[in-house]
Scaffold this active site. Structure first.
Site, PDB file in Angstrom:
ATOM      1  N   ASP A  78      10.025  43.064 -21.684  1.00  0.00           N
ATOM      2  CA  ASP A  78       8.626  42.763 -20.615  1.00  0.00           C
ATOM      3  C   ASP A  78       9.382  42.692 -18.815  1.00  0.00           C
ATOM      4  OD1 ASP A  78      10.493  40.243 -21.292  1.00  0.00           O
ATOM      5  OD2 ASP A  78       8.952  39.142 -20.285  1.00  0.00           O
ATOM      6  N   GLU A 135       9.500  37.773 -22.764  1.00  0.00           N
ATOM      7  CA  GLU A 135      10.820  36.884 -22.603  1.00  0.00           C
ATOM      8  C   GLU A 135      10.325  35.754 -21.381  1.00  0.00           C
ATOM      9  OE1 GLU A 135      13.514  34.230 -21.322  1.00  0.00           O
ATOM     10  OE2 GLU A 135      12.880  36.058 -19.960  1.00  0.00           O
ATOM     11  N   GLU A 136       9.526  36.391 -20.112  1.00  0.00           N
ATOM     12  CA  GLU A 136       9.290  35.647 -19.054  1.00  0.00           C
ATOM     13  C   GLU A 136       8.168  34.721 -19.237  1.00  0.00           C
ATOM     14  OE1 GLU A 136      11.132  35.942 -16.182  1.00  0.00           O
ATOM     15  OE2 GLU A 136      12.115  37.781 -16.570  1.00  0.00           O
ATOM     16  N   ARG A 175      30.426  31.569 -22.204  1.00  0.00           N
ATOM     17  CA  ARG A 175      31.059  30.405 -22.486  1.00  0.00           C
ATOM     18  C   ARG A 175      30.543  29.956 -23.931  1.00  0.00           C
ATOM     19  NH1 ARG A 175      28.917  24.996 -21.667  1.00  0.00           N
ATOM     20  NH2 ARG A 175      30.961  24.447 -20.839  1.00  0.00           N
ATOM     21  N   HIS A 360      14.527  38.810  -9.985  1.00  0.00           N
ATOM     22  CA  HIS A 360      13.066  38.276  -9.725  1.00  0.00           C
ATOM     23  C   HIS A 360      12.901  38.459  -8.107  1.00  0.00           C
ATOM     24  CE1 HIS A 360      12.384  35.560 -13.273  1.00  0.00           C
ATOM     25  NE2 HIS A 360      13.030  36.513 -13.706  1.00  0.00           N
TER      26      HIS A 360
HETATM   27 ZN   LIG Z   1      13.740  36.882 -15.623  1.00  0.00          ZN
HETATM   28 ZN   LIG Z   2      15.703  38.123 -17.861  1.00  0.00          ZN
END
Ligand SMILES: [Zn+2]
Ligand SMILES: [Zn+2]
Length: 391
Positions: A78, A135-136, A175, A360
């Protein structure tokens, strides 16, 4: 750097795919063209393709040999609601939407690996290529899980990757344990009793009550969280009233909390509610509280992270893999997959210095030079875990 030659050979092709996706950004659950493109490519490579999980999700299945081991490799598809300011030829063709987080690059790196693995088949078992929407903001990864992702496509472990600007290309960072925070969202409504601004004694002023609440909530982090652990309580919206001489009926507060530890997360939710109700009670106001756990903490499991580290080190050398990177308070919905299966989420460097800007940002662009490295990571990770020698 040990890029796989067969993947290096499709660098130009992958770059064209990436530009095509970048030009047509689509946001949460509307990744129609993108998922068509992904499904067509996977079919053309000879994978079995399943569509419709979480509306626009695509899963490609690739089997080789007779083994019953299985892994999931996941990319997000997305874009963001953001106006792109870049002026290069492959800039967004859609006003107000932009691939500002590099999910176009993530999609293509996984497609490149699928093409290579479908041709070479140098593994024993099953690889599920998971292309998820949204995802956002709205955690499409969670929807894929609730739509039955791992029931329909069982895997032993699952892996994700995100590009990260700010460190030199050719590097990875990862990690064991928590890498990214949980992100919860809350909304509180404080109902008082409105009236004339000159006669406060005849009202229950929800603005004054809400100010007390906001201040007291900040003490959760400073007074209730173990100082050696981390958390954030942010009130991002404070709405109430619309003129100077009227005390309003109600105020709404909303915001987000972040933490790594489930006990801290439970405590924050409980204490926010208790403080809100207690203060409202004290002033005679009423309270309503909604609290949503939207993104879990992203926690890498030890053995799978060792596989990811070994793969990255094989490609770029030991020194170029930060194996104990600092966790961040950002969140990632791959966490919901990691709650279901062990696995590892890794950062691949998008590059640093001039021309590099953060995800972003309206001037951000995924770095096409890292496409073959990311695709090689996926391919070697699959070949390593599903090694033909170990079966
Ligand atoms: Zn993002
Ligand atoms: Zn992302």
């Amino acid at each position: 750097m040990k890029i796989l030659p067969d993947i290096q050979a499709i660098h130009k092709e992958m770059t064209e795919w990436r530009h095509r996706i970048h030009m047509h950004p689509e946001t949460a659950f509307e990744e129609f063209q993108t998922s068509d493109f992904v499904a067509e490519k996977l079919e053309s490579f000879g994978l079995e393709v399943h569509r419709g999980l979480a509306k626009t999700g695509v899963v490609g299945t690739l089997k080789s040999g007779t083994g019953n081991r299985a892994i999931g490799l996941r990319a997000d598809m997305d874009a963001l609601d953001l106006q792109e300011l870049n002026e290069f030829d492959h800039r967004s063709q859609i006003d107000g939407k932009m691939h500002g987080c590099g999910h176009d690059g993530h999609t293509v790196m996984l497609l490149g690996a699928a093409k290579y693995l479908a041709e070479s088949k140098n593994f024993d078992g099953t690889i599920q290529f998971i292309f998820q929407p949204a995802e956002e903001n709205v955690a499409g990864g969670r929807v894929m899980i609730s739509d039955g992702l791992f029931d329909l496509f069982p895997v032993d472990s699952v892996y994700g990757m995100h590009n990260m600007p700010g460190f030199e290309e050719g590097q990875f960072a990862v990690r064991k344990g928590p890498l990214m925070a949980s992100a919860d969202f809350f909304e509180a409504t404080i109902v008082g009793s409105g009236g004339h601004g000159a006669f406060p004694h005849q009202t229950i002023d929800p603005i004054v009550v809400a100010c007390e609440v906001v201040g007291a909530w900040q003490k959760i982090v400073s007074r209730n969280v173990d100082p050696l652990k981390s958390a954030v309580v942010t009130v991002g919206e404070f709405h109430g009233g619309n003129t100077g001489n009227v005390i309003p009926e109600q105020v709404t507060l909303s915001g987000t909390t972040r933490s790594f530890d489930p006990d801290v997360q439970d405590m924050i939710e409980k204490n926010m509610k208790q403080i809100l109700n207690g203060i409202c009670d004290a002033y005679g106001a009423k309270a309503e509280f909604k609290y949503e756990r939207r993104y879990a903490a992203t926690v890498n499991s030890p053995d799978e992270t060792d596989e990811a580290i070994a793969t990255a080190q094989e490609l770029v050398g030991v020194a170029a893999v930060d194996t104990d990177t600092v966790p961040v308070m950002g969140a990632e919905d791959f966490s919901w997959m990691l709650k279901e299966r062990p696995g590892c989420y890794i950062m691949i460097a998008n590059g640093a210095g001039e021309g590099s800007c953060h995800i972003h940002n309206p001037n951000y662009d995924f770095n096409d030079r890292i496409l073959p490295l990311g695709a090689s990571y996926w391919a070697r990770l699959a070949e390593r875990i599903l090694s033909t020698e170990a079966s």
